[in-house]
Design a protein around this motif. Sequence first.
Motif, PDB file in Angstrom:
ATOM      1  N   VAL A   1     -17.123 -14.207 -14.270  1.00 28.73           N
ATOM      2  CA  VAL A   1     -15.796 -14.486 -13.914  1.00 28.73           C
ATOM      3  C   VAL A   1     -15.847 -14.237 -12.330  1.00 28.73           C
ATOM      4  O   VAL A   1     -15.787 -13.124 -12.188  1.00 28.73           O
ATOM      5  CB  VAL A   1     -14.909 -13.599 -14.718  1.00 28.73           C
ATOM      6  N   SER A   2     -15.373 -15.384 -11.609  1.00 26.64           N
ATOM      7  CA  SER A   2     -15.160 -14.978 -10.178  1.00 26.64           C
ATOM      8  C   SER A   2     -13.806 -14.318  -9.944  1.00 26.64           C
ATOM      9  O   SER A   2     -12.862 -14.059 -10.897  1.00 26.64           O
ATOM     10  CB  SER A   2     -15.364 -16.463  -9.472  1.00 26.64           C
ATOM     11  N   HIS A   3     -13.985 -13.599  -8.670  1.00 24.37           N
ATOM     12  CA  HIS A   3     -12.556 -12.955  -8.504  1.00 24.37           C
ATOM     13  C   HIS A   3     -11.271 -13.697  -8.279  1.00 24.37           C
ATOM     14  O   HIS A   3     -10.282 -13.552  -8.429  1.00 24.37           O
ATOM     15  CB  HIS A   3     -12.822 -12.138  -7.381  1.00 24.37           C
ATOM     16  N   ALA A   4     -11.760 -15.125  -7.856  1.00 27.11           N
ATOM     17  CA  ALA A   4     -10.561 -16.116  -7.722  1.00 27.11           C
ATOM     18  C   ALA A   4      -9.913 -16.382  -9.186  1.00 27.11           C
ATOM     19  O   ALA A   4      -8.658 -16.472  -9.277  1.00 27.11           O
ATOM     20  CB  ALA A   4     -11.117 -17.456  -7.138  1.00 27.11           C
ATOM     21  N   ALA A   5     -11.033 -16.410 -10.242  1.00 25.97           N
ATOM     22  CA  ALA A   5     -10.375 -16.794 -11.347  1.00 25.97           C
ATOM     23  C   ALA A   5      -9.647 -15.454 -11.956  1.00 25.97           C
ATOM     24  O   ALA A   5      -8.760 -15.830 -12.773  1.00 25.97           O
ATOM     25  CB  ALA A   5     -11.605 -17.072 -12.495  1.00 25.97           C
TER      26      ALA A   5
ATOM     27  N   ASP B   1      -3.305 -19.932 -17.203  1.00 20.05           N
ATOM     28  CA  ASP B   1      -3.217 -19.042 -18.441  1.00 20.05           C
ATOM     29  C   ASP B   1      -3.839 -19.299 -19.716  1.00 20.05           C
ATOM     30  O   ASP B   1      -3.432 -19.044 -20.822  1.00 20.05           O
ATOM     31  CB  ASP B   1      -1.556 -18.731 -18.419  1.00 20.05           C
ATOM     32  N   ASN B   2      -4.918 -19.841 -19.383  1.00 17.77           N
ATOM     33  CA  ASN B   2      -5.582 -20.385 -20.636  1.00 17.77           C
ATOM     34  C   ASN B   2      -7.179 -20.323 -20.507  1.00 17.77           C
ATOM     35  O   ASN B   2      -8.128 -21.083 -20.667  1.00 17.77           O
ATOM     36  CB  ASN B   2      -5.422 -22.010 -21.158  1.00 17.77           C
ATOM     37  N   PRO B   3      -7.635 -18.723 -20.496  1.00 15.38           N
ATOM     38  CA  PRO B   3      -9.017 -18.681 -20.424  1.00 15.38           C
ATOM     39  C   PRO B   3      -9.986 -18.898 -21.576  1.00 15.38           C
ATOM     40  O   PRO B   3      -9.260 -18.900 -22.742  1.00 15.38           O
ATOM     41  CB  PRO B   3      -9.070 -17.177 -20.008  1.00 15.38           C
TER      42      PRO B   3
ATOM     43  N   THR C   1     -14.266 -15.413 -21.592  1.00  6.99           N
ATOM     44  CA  THR C   1     -13.576 -14.552 -20.160  1.00  6.99           C
ATOM     45  C   THR C   1     -12.998 -13.432 -20.837  1.00  6.99           C
ATOM     46  O   THR C   1     -12.683 -12.681 -20.197  1.00  6.99           O
ATOM     47  CB  THR C   1     -12.741 -15.666 -19.495  1.00  6.99           C
ATOM     48  N   ILE C   2     -11.866 -13.753 -21.724  1.00  7.01           N
ATOM     49  CA  ILE C   2     -11.151 -12.708 -22.382  1.00  7.01           C
ATOM     50  C   ILE C   2     -12.078 -11.409 -22.532  1.00  7.01           C
ATOM     51  O   ILE C   2     -11.751 -10.315 -22.427  1.00  7.01           O
ATOM     52  CB  ILE C   2     -10.102 -13.136 -23.521  1.00  7.01           C
TER      53      ILE C   2
END
Length: 182
Positions: free
Chosen positions: A47-51, A61-63, A67-68
Motif C-alpha cells: 500500500v503506497s503512502h499516497a493510497a 473509500d473502497n479499499p 489493503t484493509i
Amino acid sequence: MTLSGRPSLAEKLKALMASRRDAKGRAHTSRSLSAAIDALPGDHASVSHAAVNKLANGTQDNPTVHTIVALCRALGGVPPAHLLPHDAYSDLAALKAFEDPRARHVLALLNGMPDSAVDDVVAHLERRRAELGLDPVRPRHEAAEEEPSSPEVPEEAPKSGRRRRRSSIEAAEYAADSLEGL
C-alpha cells in the motif's frame, strides 16, 4: 461522519494513525504506515503512502480486503472489522475481545437464551470482574450517551491564520507525493 451518523473509514483510520505509534515512537503518517506495511512479514498487500493518504482523507473509500488487512496488521493487529461502516464495529475493545475463541463461545452459548437469563449472566460477570479488581465495562450505548465523540479521535488543534512554511525536505516530499499519482 457518514450520512448515517457512523464514523467513516477515513475517520477511523485517522484516529488509529493518531493513536498508534510508528517505529520512531510517533503517531503514524501515511508514509510511516506504508513503510510499516512493507515491513510486515509474509505475503501482504503493498500500500503506497499516497493510497494511505487517500483513504485517510476520504477521497478513496473502497479499499480491497487485502489493503484493509495490511493496514490493520501494520497498526498493531487492529481487528479489520473495525474499519467497516457499522456501529457495532466501532467498538474496538469489543472487537478485540471477540477475537478470543472463548469469548465467541460465550456469545454462542448466550444466543437464544431468554433476556432474563442473559441479564443474570451479565450481572454475574460484572460481580466477578469486581471481585478480581478489574475495571467495570459499561455497555456501549451508555458510553455513547456520555461521550458523544469517539475517545480515539484526537482533538484538532486550533488553526492559526497563517500556514507554516515547509522546510526544503518537507517541500520535496510534498512535491514527490503530488507527482507520484501522475
